[in-house]
Design an enzyme around this catalytic site. Structure first.
Site, PDB file in Angstrom:
ATOM      1  N   SER A   1       2.246  10.888   7.828  1.00 45.45           N
ATOM      2  CA  SER A   1       1.341  11.938   7.530  1.00 45.45           C
ATOM      3  C   SER A   1       1.541  12.913   8.629  1.00 45.45           C
ATOM      4  O   SER A   1       2.472  13.539   8.838  1.00 45.45           O
ATOM      5  CB  SER A   1       0.023  11.565   7.335  1.00 45.45           C
ATOM      6  OG  SER A   1      -0.935  12.312   6.701  1.00 45.45           O
TER       7      SER A   1
ATOM      8  N   ASP B   1       7.279   6.657 -17.815  1.00 47.06           N
ATOM      9  CA  ASP B   1       7.618   5.301 -17.245  1.00 47.06           C
ATOM     10  C   ASP B   1       8.987   4.977 -17.388  1.00 47.06           C
ATOM     11  O   ASP B   1       9.664   4.363 -16.558  1.00 47.06           O
ATOM     12  CB  ASP B   1       6.377   4.515 -17.610  1.00 47.06           C
ATOM     13  CG  ASP B   1       6.552   2.871 -17.178  1.00 47.06           C
ATOM     14  OD1 ASP B   1       7.424   2.653 -16.242  1.00 47.06           O
ATOM     15  OD2 ASP B   1       6.082   2.024 -17.811  1.00 47.06           O
TER      16      ASP B   1
ATOM     17  N   ALA C   1      12.693   1.028 -17.507  1.00 52.37           N
ATOM     18  CA  ALA C   1      12.055  -0.165 -17.627  1.00 52.37           C
ATOM     19  C   ALA C   1      10.681   0.244 -17.619  1.00 52.37           C
ATOM     20  O   ALA C   1       9.976   1.267 -17.095  1.00 52.37           O
ATOM     21  CB  ALA C   1      12.122  -0.863 -16.065  1.00 52.37           C
TER      22      ALA C   1
ATOM     23  N   ASP D   1       7.360  -0.598 -16.765  1.00 48.06           N
ATOM     24  CA  ASP D   1       6.819  -1.435 -15.484  1.00 48.06           C
ATOM     25  C   ASP D   1       5.560  -0.630 -14.845  1.00 48.06           C
ATOM     26  O   ASP D   1       4.896  -1.163 -13.791  1.00 48.06           O
ATOM     27  CB  ASP D   1       7.499  -1.897 -14.208  1.00 48.06           C
ATOM     28  CG  ASP D   1       8.152  -0.550 -13.575  1.00 48.06           C
ATOM     29  OD1 ASP D   1       8.062   0.637 -14.231  1.00 48.06           O
ATOM     30  OD2 ASP D   1       9.029  -0.746 -12.709  1.00 48.06           O
TER      31      ASP D   1
ATOM     32  N   ASP E   1       2.006   9.456  -3.525  1.00 45.60           N
ATOM     33  CA  ASP E   1       1.152  10.115  -2.581  1.00 45.60           C
ATOM     34  C   ASP E   1       0.123  10.996  -3.030  1.00 45.60           C
ATOM     35  O   ASP E   1       0.380  11.979  -3.800  1.00 45.60           O
ATOM     36  CB  ASP E   1       2.057  10.791  -1.485  1.00 45.60           C
ATOM     37  CG  ASP E   1       1.359  10.875  -0.329  1.00 45.60           C
ATOM     38  OD1 ASP E   1       0.248  11.558  -0.323  1.00 45.60           O
ATOM     39  OD2 ASP E   1       1.879  11.001   0.710  1.00 45.60           O
TER      40      ASP E   1
ATOM     41  N   HIS F   1      -0.477   7.219  -0.134  1.00 46.93           N
ATOM     42  CA  HIS F   1      -0.018   7.971   1.269  1.00 46.93           C
ATOM     43  C   HIS F   1      -0.054   7.060   2.500  1.00 46.93           C
ATOM     44  O   HIS F   1      -0.958   6.478   2.831  1.00 46.93           O
ATOM     45  CB  HIS F   1      -1.417   8.818   1.464  1.00 46.93           C
ATOM     46  CG  HIS F   1      -1.138   9.686   2.579  1.00 46.93           C
ATOM     47  ND1 HIS F   1      -0.011  10.698   2.609  1.00 46.93           N
ATOM     48  CD2 HIS F   1      -1.900  10.040   3.916  1.00 46.93           C
ATOM     49  CE1 HIS F   1      -0.284  11.403   3.751  1.00 46.93           C
ATOM     50  NE2 HIS F   1      -1.288  10.909   4.339  1.00 46.93           N
TER      51      HIS F   1
END
Length: 526
Positions: free
Chosen positions: A187, A256, A261, A263, A400, A440
């Site tokens: 960060s 997705d 996949a 998941d 994030d 994050h």
């Protein structure tokens, strides 16, 4: 034989005790040996492994009143003057089981908080470790008010000063000094790592910089920008956390399986460009629990779009899709973002009464024009760092919720363009790893346990530990081809549900099979 064994054990015990006494004696003597300019030692203490260290002087807003320590170490706390009107608080933790490596930690947010958990983590791995408070105490930006020297400490001087002093202390305490120097931060700590790359290219041999807050001024403005999109919690453009979950579920539904996949994890957010019209409520619909209004759908689209300045130039890229649930209560909560408010009030305008609800892109232009001490940290020519033989490894979670991973991709592209280097050449000194399912710096829905701190630790093998991967790169010349993340079943320290190899950018992860998506070998970097 029994007598001999007992004598042997006693001798070994005495040797261990003597070794312990020597270390403690050396620690106690350190306070009177420190004769460095501008350094004022507050105390030196020996801390045995297993101690839960009380931190009575740590600002309450830093959120840490104690820190568990896993290894015997010598702790030295000091103040270091950085100018006639500013100083940093600095700590050095010197472990008994020293590996001959020096490391500096970083900070987070606008904070003046020593990150004791990172000190404990690195010292536990055998690094002589330093951490500073960035020139002020607590998480507020108010200490910046009419104190440009404090701003300069925050921008670049705190970490560098800590490194200069810390290296001298390491040589003073350990007879063998140190062989290599490292940095670990995320960060703001990631930005500080890149500031070292750009401004102090000889400070470190290896830098691990996560989710970097570079492009800093525009990041501050981007964080302020969200309130102008959502409005307050009574605005028609506002989404509650439950509504953001509706948007998130639709985004995941659309994106997705782009990696092959199903998941619940988006492996490459660059491929994800969701259309939110699909979940706009039908006119006259009685059941609106699982749909959005047109105004709310526009808010989501705007959040997932770049921010442009007054002259149409790009200031900051979009928030990457997939972070909606995590960001809802922080960035889109119907209130101005506090870090942005503090920066504008206490740095940009020096006006504690500045109205943060009236922010506009004109304010972003004013902030960028100011850019004190080049806190932007966005210089794309890092040839001096390359020339010094430095290595930088950066990672960024693709969930994030506070700093868009697209910004790290933007910087990577700018470095490539500025230095006229393709990825194969950048790989010699600069490697970037997007981490799917990581929020994050840590946490998230996926395999985020990459060993960047106590909360993501999964062993010391370089393939499982990003810091030790950097050590291996610097000291053995073996660069990481991937970083392995662990998906913890019940959070940090719990059983590992599965692992996944996160690809070196610009490659991306694709599910090839034939195994389950939890099988890391069923994935391929392409």
């Amino acid at each position: 034989m029994a007598r001999l064994s007992l004598l042997t054990l006693l001798a070994l015990g005495s040797a261990a005790l003597a070794k312990k006494d020597t270390f403690q004696t050396k620690c106690a003597a350190l306070q009177h040996k420190v004769k460095l300019p501008n350094v004022h030692v507050n105390f030196v203490e020996y801390v045995p492994g297993g101690t839960n260290l009380d931190l009575p002087d740590n600002a309450p807003s830093c959120g840490a009143s104690s820190q568990a320590v896993s290894t015997d170490m010598c702790r030295i706390a000091m103040a270091v003057d950085t100018s006639d009107s500013s100083q940093i608080t600095l700590e050095a933790w010197f472990p008994r089981d020293y590996t001959g490596r020096f490391l500096s930690t970083g900070n987070g947010g606008l904070s003046g908080c020593i990150q004791y958990y990172d000190l404990a983590y690195a010292a536990g791995l055998g690094f002589a470790t330093v951490g500073a408070n960035n020139g002020h105490n607590g998480t507020s930006g108010e200490p910046f008010y009419q104190h440009p020297e404090v701003v300069e400490d925050f921008a670049h001087r705190s970490v560098h000063t800590g490194v200069v002093v810390g290296k001298q202390l390491t040589k003073l305490f350990y007879d063998k000094g140190f062989k290599k120097s490292y940095y670990l931060g995320c960060s703001t700590g990631g930005r500080q790592g890149f500031k070292s790359v750009q401004k102090y290219p000889k400070d470190f041999d290896g830098i691990v910089a996560g989710a970097p807050a570079f492009n800093f001024v525009n990041l501050i403005s981007w964080s302020a920008y969200f309130y102008s999109l959502t409005g307050s919690n009574t605005s028609e453009s506002y989404l509650s956390p439950a509504m953001w979950k509706i948007a998130h579920d639709e985004i995941v539904r659309q994106c997705d399986e782009l990696d092959g996949a199903k998941d619940g994890i988006i492996e490459d957010t660059d491929l994800c460009h969701p259309r939110l019209e699909t979940i706009i409520c039908k006119p006259g619909a009685k059941d609106t629990a699982n749909c959005l209004t047109g105004a709310q759908a526009k808010t989501v689209r705007d959040v997932l779009s770049p921010m442009y300045g007054v002259n149409g130039t790009l200031l900051y890229p979009r928030m990457q899709p997939g972070s909606e649930v995590y960001a809802a209560g922080i960035m889109y909560n119907g209130e101005p973002f506090q870090y942005s408010t503090d920066w504008y009030r206490y740095v940009v305008y020096n006006n504690p009464d500045w109205d943060d609800t009236k922010w506009s892109v004109e304010d972003a232009a004013a902030a960028l024009a100011q850019n004190p001490y080049d806190i932007q940290t966005f210089d794309a020519d890092i040839s001096s760092f390359r020339g010094a033989g430095g290595k930088v490894l950066t990672y960024h979670g693709l969930q994030d919720q506070m700093i868009s991973s697209d910004n790290s991709k933007l910087y990577y592209a700018r470095v490539a363009e500025t230095m006229k280097l393709p990825p194969s050449e950048l790989d010699e000194f600069y490697r970037f790893f997007p981490v799917s399912g990581m929020t994050h710096c840590a946490g998230g829905d996926g395999a985020y346990g990459i060993g960047n701190g106590l909360g993501s630790y999964n062993g010391v093998d370089p393939e499982n530990n990003v810091l030790m991967a950097m050590v291996q790169w610097v000291e053995k010349g073996i660069a990481p081809e991937f970083i392995r993340g662990a998906k913890f079943a019940e959070g940090p320290g719990s059983a590992v549900e599965y692992t996944r190899k996160h690809c070196r950018y610009p490659r991306r992860n694709v599910y090839k099979g034939p195994g389950n998506y939890t099988d890391e070998n069923a994935w391929e970097c392409v």
